[in-house]
Scaffold this active site. Structure first.
Site, short mmCIF file in Angstrom:
data_model
loop_
_atom_site.label_atom_id
_atom_site.label_comp_id
_atom_site.label_asym_id
_atom_site.label_seq_id
_atom_site.Cartn_x
_atom_site.Cartn_y
_atom_site.Cartn_z
N ASN A 88 0.87 -1.17 0.00
CA ASN A 88 0.00 0.00 0.00
C ASN A 88 0.91 1.22 0.00
O ASN A 88 1.47 1.59 1.03
CB ASN A 88 -0.92 0.00 1.22
CG ASN A 88 -1.93 1.14 1.19
OD1 ASN A 88 -1.95 1.94 0.26
ND2 ASN A 88 -2.77 1.21 2.21
N LYS A 134 3.56 0.85 3.00
CA LYS A 134 3.23 -0.18 3.97
C LYS A 134 3.19 -1.51 3.24
O LYS A 134 2.54 -1.64 2.20
CB LYS A 134 1.88 0.12 4.63
CG LYS A 134 1.86 1.43 5.40
CD LYS A 134 0.49 1.72 5.98
CE LYS A 134 0.49 3.05 6.73
NZ LYS A 134 -0.84 3.40 7.26
N ARG A 156 -2.62 -2.40 -3.45
CA ARG A 156 -3.92 -1.75 -3.26
C ARG A 156 -3.92 -0.48 -4.10
O ARG A 156 -3.13 0.42 -3.89
CB ARG A 156 -4.14 -1.39 -1.79
CG ARG A 156 -5.40 -0.56 -1.55
CD ARG A 156 -5.53 -0.18 -0.09
NE ARG A 156 -6.66 0.70 0.13
CZ ARG A 156 -6.55 2.01 0.37
NH1 ARG A 156 -5.35 2.58 0.41
NH2 ARG A 156 -7.61 2.74 0.55
N HIS A 190 -13.08 2.30 -0.39
CA HIS A 190 -13.03 1.32 0.71
C HIS A 190 -13.63 -0.02 0.28
O HIS A 190 -14.02 -0.83 1.10
CB HIS A 190 -13.78 1.84 1.95
CG HIS A 190 -13.13 3.00 2.62
ND1 HIS A 190 -13.85 4.05 3.17
CD2 HIS A 190 -11.83 3.31 2.81
CE1 HIS A 190 -13.01 4.93 3.67
NE2 HIS A 190 -11.78 4.51 3.46
N HIS A 205 -17.19 1.66 7.56
CA HIS A 205 -15.72 1.68 7.60
C HIS A 205 -15.33 3.03 8.19
O HIS A 205 -15.40 4.06 7.51
CB HIS A 205 -15.14 1.50 6.21
CG HIS A 205 -13.63 1.57 6.20
ND1 HIS A 205 -12.84 0.46 6.02
CD2 HIS A 205 -12.77 2.60 6.36
CE1 HIS A 205 -11.56 0.82 6.08
NE2 HIS A 205 -11.50 2.12 6.29
N GLY A 258 -12.47 5.25 10.00
CA GLY A 258 -11.08 5.48 10.35
C GLY A 258 -10.74 6.90 10.00
O GLY A 258 -11.63 7.77 9.98
N GLY A 315 -10.06 7.89 7.11
CA GLY A 315 -11.02 7.97 6.02
C GLY A 315 -12.24 7.17 6.45
O GLY A 315 -12.12 6.14 7.11
N ARG A 339 -10.53 15.31 6.05
CA ARG A 339 -11.30 15.58 4.84
C ARG A 339 -12.68 16.12 5.20
O ARG A 339 -13.31 15.68 6.16
CB ARG A 339 -11.44 14.31 4.00
CG ARG A 339 -10.16 13.90 3.30
CD ARG A 339 -10.32 12.57 2.59
NE ARG A 339 -9.49 11.54 3.20
CZ ARG A 339 -9.55 10.27 2.89
NH1 ARG A 339 -10.43 9.83 2.00
NH2 ARG A 339 -8.75 9.40 3.48
N ASP A 342 -7.07 12.99 15.38
CA ASP A 342 -7.04 11.73 16.11
C ASP A 342 -8.26 11.63 17.01
O ASP A 342 -8.40 12.39 17.99
CB ASP A 342 -5.76 11.64 16.94
CG ASP A 342 -5.54 10.26 17.54
OD1 ASP A 342 -6.54 9.59 17.89
OD2 ASP A 342 -4.38 9.86 17.70
N ARG A 367 -9.04 9.44 19.19
CA ARG A 367 -8.70 9.09 20.58
C ARG A 367 -8.35 10.33 21.38
O ARG A 367 -8.78 10.48 22.52
CB ARG A 367 -7.53 8.10 20.58
CG ARG A 367 -7.87 6.74 19.99
CD ARG A 367 -6.62 5.94 19.70
NE ARG A 367 -5.79 6.60 18.70
CZ ARG A 367 -4.69 6.07 18.17
NH1 ARG A 367 -4.30 4.87 18.55
NH2 ARG A 367 -4.00 6.72 17.26
N ILE A 375 -11.51 3.37 14.00
CA ILE A 375 -12.50 3.95 14.89
C ILE A 375 -13.66 2.98 15.09
O ILE A 375 -14.14 2.79 16.22
CB ILE A 375 -13.00 5.30 14.33
CG1 ILE A 375 -11.86 6.32 14.29
CG2 ILE A 375 -14.16 5.84 15.17
CD1 ILE A 375 -12.22 7.62 13.57
N GLY A 376 -14.12 2.37 14.02
CA GLY A 376 -15.25 1.45 14.11
C GLY A 376 -14.99 0.28 15.05
O GLY A 376 -15.87 -0.17 15.77
N GLU A 408 -8.02 -6.09 5.05
CA GLU A 408 -7.89 -5.78 3.63
C GLU A 408 -6.68 -6.47 3.01
O GLU A 408 -6.76 -7.03 1.91
CB GLU A 408 -7.78 -4.27 3.44
CG GLU A 408 -9.04 -3.52 3.85
CD GLU A 408 -8.79 -2.04 4.03
OE1 GLU A 408 -9.08 -1.28 3.09
OE2 GLU A 408 -8.31 -1.63 5.10
#
Length: 366
Positions: free
Chosen positions: A10, A17, A84, A172, A199, A201, A203, A232, A272, A274, A318-319, A348
């Protein structure tokens, strides 16, 4: 370790990554090249990242392959490298081997995803230079949404050459396709006929999944649209975008919408979630409320597209990890009835590895 390995890649603007999967689709190693073109670093497995000069993607890939060998993985054992790809454009949807024709189509879609596809191409070209005999495979984030009906995909624009590529592609898709594939194994129950998948996160998007297929999704022409995200803007009037471009210029407006908006823009603090949850300020609370409000509001649209709802599935950082967001979203959707919900860990990369092995008809496929 089972040999015949798949390297899943990715690639972004400043990072690569990569994860290695064996014949049993077990992840055996994860490597990340960070700060490419800046202050570079290489992280191998769970060890702390080590400073490393990474002026470009080709140097970064050279470092990744060197790190593989340092961990006892012979690059000759790689069956394929699978990428990806964020945008497949109007023509590419199915996972496929990257041929010159496929590469050209990914390049042609670059104007549709200027922040992503050029970096994917850089990764493809760098690996082709370093390992010219290694098959490379592309999996497309837009592919799962090809089953959306035309009325969901087409914008209300005239049929002209300059509007031909303007449609709601959705993103996604690899995450949602993986969620569908892993649902029974993860939950112990069959896939609901009408599933609202979230989904969530940095994004974020929603997907209406009916009979295992995408029928609607919140992202559209680009990964910018839909929900409030980390940086975004999400949902915004096209007239407001035209106004920003007129006042700020194209580059500054694009930077604002992609990198300075969302949770970061609303809170004035961070993207973030969190950190926002731990911050006692009106702006931090408002940012979280905004995130949940737009999930709920657009969930109504997804439920309408499916003709009802039989279940909700959360995935993404996050989910999966923010119970406060999940509880608020579920509370806001109580009007739809007592809906069962599940958490499906994102997988993924494993899904891409599985598709790659099946595509190449590898005898080690399990």
């Amino acid at each position: 370790m089972t040999q015949a390995l798949v390297l899943v890649v990715n690639a972004g603007s400043s990072s690569i990554k990569a994860a290695v999967f064996d014949g049993g689709l077990t992840e055996v190693l994860r490597i990340e090249a960070q700060g490419i073109g800046q202050t570079g670093a290489l992280q191998v497995g769970s060890a702390p990242a080590q400073p490393r000069a990474l002026p470009d993607h080709q140097t970064a890939f050279r470092a990744l392959l060197e790190a593989l060998r340092g961990e006892g993985i012979d690059t000759g054992d790689l069956t394929a490298a699978a990428h990806r790809i964020v945008h497949g454009g109007p023509d590419l949807a199915e996972t496929c081997v990257i041929s010159p024709k496929v590469r050209a189509a990914i390049a042609a879609a670059a104007p549709l995803a200027p922040l992503h596809n050029p970096h994917h191409l850089g990764a493809i070209d760098a690996l082709a230079s370093l390992m010219p005999d290694l098959p490379q495979v592309a999996a497309f984030d837009t592919g799962f949404h090809r089953t959306n009906p035309d009325v969901a995909r087409r914008y209300a624009l005239p049929d002209r050459a300059e509007t031909a590529a303007l449609r709601r592609y959705g993103f996604h898709g690899i995450s949602y396709e993986s969620l569908v594939a892993n649902f029974r194994e993860t939950t112990g129950t069959g896939l609901p006929r009408r599933l609202l998948a979230l989904h969530l996160g940095n994004g974020a998007s929603l997907c209406a999944i009916r009979e295992g297929q995408s029928v609607a999704t919140t992202m559209g022409f680009s990964p910018l649209s839909g929900l409030t995200m980390g940086t975004r803007a999400g949902e915004i009037d096209a007239g407001a975008v035209v106004h920003l471009v007129r006042d700020m210029g194209l580059e500054e407006a694009q930077t604002l919408l992609h990198h300075e908006s969302g949770l970061l823009g609303l809170s004035g603090l961070t993207a973030d979630m969190r950190q926002l949850a731990e911050t006692d300020s009106d702006a931090a609370r408002f940012a979280r409320d905004h995130f949940c409000y737009w999930i709920t509001r657009q969930a109504g649209s997804m439920i309408a597209a499916m003709g009802g709802i039989d279940g909700i599935a959360f995935t993404g950082g996050i989910g999966e990890n923010d119970s406060g967001v999940r509880e608020k979203v579920l509370a806001n959707l109580r009007w739809a009835g007592n809906i069962p919900s599940w958490i499906i860990p994102a997988a993924e990369e494993k899904h891409i590895a599985r598709q790659t092995r099946a595509l190449l008809k590898d005898p080690a496929l399990s």
